[in-house]
Write a protein that holds these residues in place. Sequence first.
Motif, PDB file in Angstrom:
ATOM      1  N   GLY A   8      -1.073  -4.046   2.630  1.00  0.00           N
ATOM      2  CA  GLY A   8       0.157  -4.580   2.086  1.00  0.00           C
ATOM      3  C   GLY A   8       1.130  -5.157   3.081  1.00  0.00           C
ATOM      4  N   GLY A   9       0.794  -5.136   4.357  1.00  0.00           N
ATOM      5  CA  GLY A   9       1.712  -5.684   5.338  1.00  0.00           C
ATOM      6  C   GLY A   9       1.728  -7.199   5.339  1.00  0.00           C
ATOM      7  N   GLY A  10       2.610  -7.758   6.156  1.00  0.00           N
ATOM      8  CA  GLY A  10       2.652  -9.209   6.271  1.00  0.00           C
ATOM      9  C   GLY A  10       4.000  -9.727   6.697  1.00  0.00           C
ATOM     10  N   LEU A  11       4.174 -11.032   6.498  1.00  0.00           N
ATOM     11  CA  LEU A  11       5.403 -11.730   6.857  1.00  0.00           C
ATOM     12  C   LEU A  11       6.227 -11.951   5.598  1.00  0.00           C
ATOM     13  CD1 LEU A  11       7.143 -13.429   8.851  1.00  0.00           C
ATOM     14  CD2 LEU A  11       5.663 -15.373   8.270  1.00  0.00           C
ATOM     15  N   VAL A  12       7.505 -11.641   5.677  1.00  0.00           N
ATOM     16  CA  VAL A  12       8.389 -11.816   4.530  1.00  0.00           C
ATOM     17  C   VAL A  12       9.746 -12.303   5.028  1.00  0.00           C
ATOM     18  CG1 VAL A  12       9.166  -9.414   4.568  1.00  0.00           C
ATOM     19  CG2 VAL A  12       9.264 -10.701   2.435  1.00  0.00           C
ATOM     20  N   GLN A  13      10.425 -13.072   4.199  1.00  0.00           N
ATOM     21  CA  GLN A  13      11.753 -13.559   4.571  1.00  0.00           C
ATOM     22  C   GLN A  13      12.792 -12.472   4.355  1.00  0.00           C
ATOM     23  OE1 GLN A  13      12.472 -17.173   2.340  1.00  0.00           O
ATOM     24  NE2 GLN A  13      11.350 -18.403   3.836  1.00  0.00           N
ATOM     25  N   PRO A  14      13.897 -12.546   5.094  1.00  0.00           N
ATOM     26  CA  PRO A  14      14.985 -11.582   4.861  1.00  0.00           C
ATOM     27  C   PRO A  14      15.405 -11.590   3.392  1.00  0.00           C
ATOM     28  CG  PRO A  14      15.379 -12.800   6.869  1.00  0.00           C
ATOM     29  CD  PRO A  14      14.186 -13.448   6.223  1.00  0.00           C
ATOM     30  N   GLY A  15      15.615 -10.378   2.862  1.00  0.00           N
ATOM     31  CA  GLY A  15      15.960 -10.240   1.456  1.00  0.00           C
ATOM     32  C   GLY A  15      14.759 -10.086   0.547  1.00  0.00           C
ATOM     33  N   GLY A  16      13.585 -10.296   1.087  1.00  0.00           N
ATOM     34  CA  GLY A  16      12.367 -10.202   0.289  1.00  0.00           C
ATOM     35  C   GLY A  16      11.885  -8.769   0.124  1.00  0.00           C
ATOM     36  N   SER A  17      10.734  -8.655  -0.540  1.00  0.00           N
ATOM     37  CA  SER A  17      10.164  -7.346  -0.847  1.00  0.00           C
ATOM     38  C   SER A  17       8.691  -7.296  -0.448  1.00  0.00           C
ATOM     39  CB  SER A  17      10.273  -7.052  -2.356  1.00  0.00           C
ATOM     40  OG  SER A  17      11.612  -6.993  -2.769  1.00  0.00           O
ATOM     41  N   LEU A  18       8.251  -6.092  -0.137  1.00  0.00           N
ATOM     42  CA  LEU A  18       6.840  -5.834   0.119  1.00  0.00           C
ATOM     43  C   LEU A  18       6.511  -4.445  -0.393  1.00  0.00           C
ATOM     44  CD1 LEU A  18       6.059  -7.065   3.763  1.00  0.00           C
ATOM     45  CD2 LEU A  18       5.089  -7.961   1.640  1.00  0.00           C
ATOM     46  N   ARG A  19       5.249  -4.254  -0.727  1.00  0.00           N
ATOM     47  CA  ARG A  19       4.793  -2.931  -1.143  1.00  0.00           C
ATOM     48  C   ARG A  19       3.589  -2.540  -0.291  1.00  0.00           C
ATOM     49  NH1 ARG A  19       1.502  -0.906  -6.433  1.00  0.00           N
ATOM     50  NH2 ARG A  19       2.582   1.068  -6.807  1.00  0.00           N
ATOM     51  N   LEU A  20       3.727  -1.411   0.403  1.00  0.00           N
ATOM     52  CA  LEU A  20       2.630  -0.875   1.186  1.00  0.00           C
ATOM     53  C   LEU A  20       1.882   0.186   0.384  1.00  0.00           C
ATOM     54  CD1 LEU A  20       4.356  -0.360   4.653  1.00  0.00           C
ATOM     55  CD2 LEU A  20       3.182  -2.380   3.776  1.00  0.00           C
ATOM     56  N   SER A  21       0.579   0.252   0.622  1.00  0.00           N
ATOM     57  CA  SER A  21      -0.246   1.289   0.012  1.00  0.00           C
ATOM     58  C   SER A  21      -1.037   1.989   1.105  1.00  0.00           C
ATOM     59  CB  SER A  21      -1.225   0.686  -0.998  1.00  0.00           C
ATOM     60  OG  SER A  21      -0.565   0.015  -2.029  1.00  0.00           O
ATOM     61  N   CYS A  22      -1.337   3.243   0.869  1.00  0.00           N
ATOM     62  CA  CYS A  22      -2.154   4.009   1.815  1.00  0.00           C
ATOM     63  C   CYS A  22      -2.998   4.986   1.000  1.00  0.00           C
ATOM     64  CB  CYS A  22      -1.269   4.742   2.804  1.00  0.00           C
ATOM     65  SG  CYS A  22      -2.161   5.881   3.878  1.00  0.00           S
ATOM     66  N   THR A  23      -4.309   4.868   1.144  1.00  0.00           N
ATOM     67  CA  THR A  23      -5.218   5.712   0.384  1.00  0.00           C
ATOM     68  C   THR A  23      -6.013   6.613   1.313  1.00  0.00           C
ATOM     69  OG1 THR A  23      -5.420   4.081  -1.370  1.00  0.00           O
ATOM     70  CG2 THR A  23      -7.165   5.727  -1.221  1.00  0.00           C
ATOM     71  N   ALA A  24      -6.043   7.872   0.974  1.00  0.00           N
ATOM     72  CA  ALA A  24      -6.814   8.854   1.730  1.00  0.00           C
ATOM     73  C   ALA A  24      -8.190   9.021   1.113  1.00  0.00           C
ATOM     74  CB  ALA A  24      -6.090  10.194   1.745  1.00  0.00           C
ATOM     75  N   SER A  25      -9.191   9.158   1.973  1.00  0.00           N
ATOM     76  CA  SER A  25     -10.555   9.359   1.499  1.00  0.00           C
ATOM     77  C   SER A  25     -11.248  10.398   2.360  1.00  0.00           C
ATOM     78  CB  SER A  25     -11.330   8.042   1.531  1.00  0.00           C
ATOM     79  OG  SER A  25     -11.448   7.557   2.848  1.00  0.00           O
ATOM     80  N   GLY A  26     -12.331  10.947   1.833  1.00  0.00           N
ATOM     81  CA  GLY A  26     -13.076  11.982   2.534  1.00  0.00           C
ATOM     82  C   GLY A  26     -13.204  13.209   1.646  1.00  0.00           C
TER      83      GLY A  26
END
Length: 123
Positions: A8-26
């Motif tokens: 979910g990372g990346g480049l975004v303009q000020p004021g914008g939104s992003l959503r990160l996800s993290c999944t555990a496995s094992g």
Amino acid sequence: QVQLVESGGGLVQPGGSLRLSCTASGSILSINVMAWYRQAPGKEHELVATTSSSGSTDYADSAKGRFTISRDNAKNTVYLQMNSLKPEDTAVYYCNAVIKSNQAMGPIIGTYWGQGTQITVSS
């Protein structure tokens, strides 16, 4: 072997939104605290937000009112919704979790980290 994989990372303009996800496995038996940290160039590792197994949350002052941490226990996944992003939010973001897993020697509790994902806030 327990792994945390972020997306979910990346480049975004000020004021914008992003959503990160993290999944555990094992061979996961249970997950206690899940958290997001970040590290900006030249700065110390910073705790951004945490969520307990019961769903309670806590935030760094810099994240309050803009970021929301949540988790889906059925999917072993933690999210970080980031709104109103600022250039000072630019950093590598890491997820972290305290996980009880089944290993060859029996159940163990360990702290695990994701590989990190870059967030750049820039116009």
